[in-house]
Design a protein around this motif. Structure first.
Motif, mmCIF file in Angstrom:
data_model
loop_
_atom_site.group_PDB
_atom_site.id
_atom_site.type_symbol
_atom_site.label_atom_id
_atom_site.label_comp_id
_atom_site.label_asym_id
_atom_site.label_seq_id
_atom_site.Cartn_x
_atom_site.Cartn_y
_atom_site.Cartn_z
ATOM 1 N N PHE A 161 12.957 33.656 106.756
ATOM 2 C CA PHE A 161 13.524 32.498 107.443
ATOM 3 C C PHE A 161 13.636 31.320 106.481
ATOM 4 O O PHE A 161 14.623 30.575 106.492
ATOM 5 N N LEU A 162 12.632 31.171 105.630
ATOM 6 C CA LEU A 162 12.632 30.091 104.648
ATOM 7 C C LEU A 162 13.777 30.263 103.649
ATOM 8 O O LEU A 162 14.382 29.280 103.213
ATOM 9 N N PHE A 163 14.087 31.510 103.295
ATOM 10 C CA PHE A 163 15.194 31.796 102.383
ATOM 11 C C PHE A 163 16.488 31.186 102.906
ATOM 12 O O PHE A 163 17.267 30.608 102.149
ATOM 13 N N ILE A 164 16.701 31.296 104.217
ATOM 14 C CA ILE A 164 17.917 30.744 104.819
ATOM 15 C C ILE A 164 17.938 29.230 104.657
ATOM 16 O O ILE A 164 18.964 28.634 104.315
ATOM 17 N N GLY A 165 16.794 28.593 104.881
ATOM 18 C CA GLY A 165 16.714 27.146 104.727
ATOM 19 C C GLY A 165 16.947 26.700 103.299
ATOM 20 O O GLY A 165 17.638 25.706 103.044
ATOM 21 N N VAL A 166 16.388 27.442 102.344
ATOM 22 C CA VAL A 166 16.561 27.098 100.932
ATOM 23 C C VAL A 166 18.008 27.319 100.502
ATOM 24 O O VAL A 166 18.562 26.545 99.721
#
Length: 228
Positions: A161-166
């Protein structure tokens, strides 16, 4: 009237720029995830550990860190980029370019990760932690051998999920000359009214997200089966 394609697009020129943009995006995202993801993991463990009743219970430390995280996380990244510009210049030496974009991305990623880590550590069975303490395990050993392994599957999904934000942050970094797919879509697609270029960048980002999410789901599923 919406122009769906620009017949004047010269892909012999755009193709090298596209590959360069993909490389810049992957560089920003991977460096941010490695550094910010690790620092966020450490900060998240500290947040969890200093909560009342936990391993390093310390109400003052927890409250201070909790307030700092709550202040930074809601700031829209495009505003955060502008606010961090003076510090970016001090640390990196410039406020323009890929490296200059990575610094504020790492800072924001650290705080975002810390909260995700804390939230995924809270559900870990406290009985397992108490059992490890009763056997004489040190606090760091408990974190390394009990806490993190037990929360590993949800943590992997959280990092996906963090990958999407980054990835989203890397697109905004184009506004400060950070390059990447966001800058490619804006400079050669939106500003030149070429929807083909814009959607090419969008589709590539969608594919990246799908690949990462698919891998994360598969790994998390396998880990959960082992724990059953």
């Amino acid at each position: 009237m919406i122009v769906l394609a620009n017949p004047r697009s010269d892909w012999s020129v755009l193709k090298p720029l596209l590959f360069q943009s993909i490389g810049q995006t992957l560089t920003m995202v991977l460096v941010t995830l490695v550094i910010g993801g690790f620092l966020g993991l450490v900060l998240g463990v500290i947040l969890y550990g200093t909560r009342p009743g936990n391993l390093f219970e310390n109400a003052v430390v927890y409250r201070v860190l909790d307030i700092i995280v709550n202040i930074v996380r809601p700031i829209p990244f495009i505003i955060f980029l502008a606010a961090m510009q003076p510090l970016t210049i001090v640390v990196v030496g410039t406020s323009i370019g890929t490296v200059a974009a990575i610094f504020p991305m790492v800072v924001m990623c650290t705080f975002a990760t810390s909260r995700l880590v804390e939230q995924n550590l809270v559900p870990v069975d406290s009985g397992m932690i108490e059992a490890a303490r009763a056997m004489g395990a040190s606090k760091l050993t408990i974190i390394r051998t009990v806490l993190i392994p037990e929360a590993l599957a949800p943590l992997i999904l959280a990092y996906a999920f963090l990958f999407i934000g980054v990835l989203d942050m890397s697109a905004m970094a184009g506004y400060i000359g950070g390059g990447g797919l966001g800058n490619f879509a804006i400079a050669y697609g939106y500003q030149k009214f070429d929807q083909t270029v814009t959607w090419t960048a969008v589709i590539i980002m969608i594919v990246l997200v799908q690949v990462v999410q698919g891998l994360a789901n598969a790994i998390a599923k396998r880990l959960l089966k082992r724990q059953q």
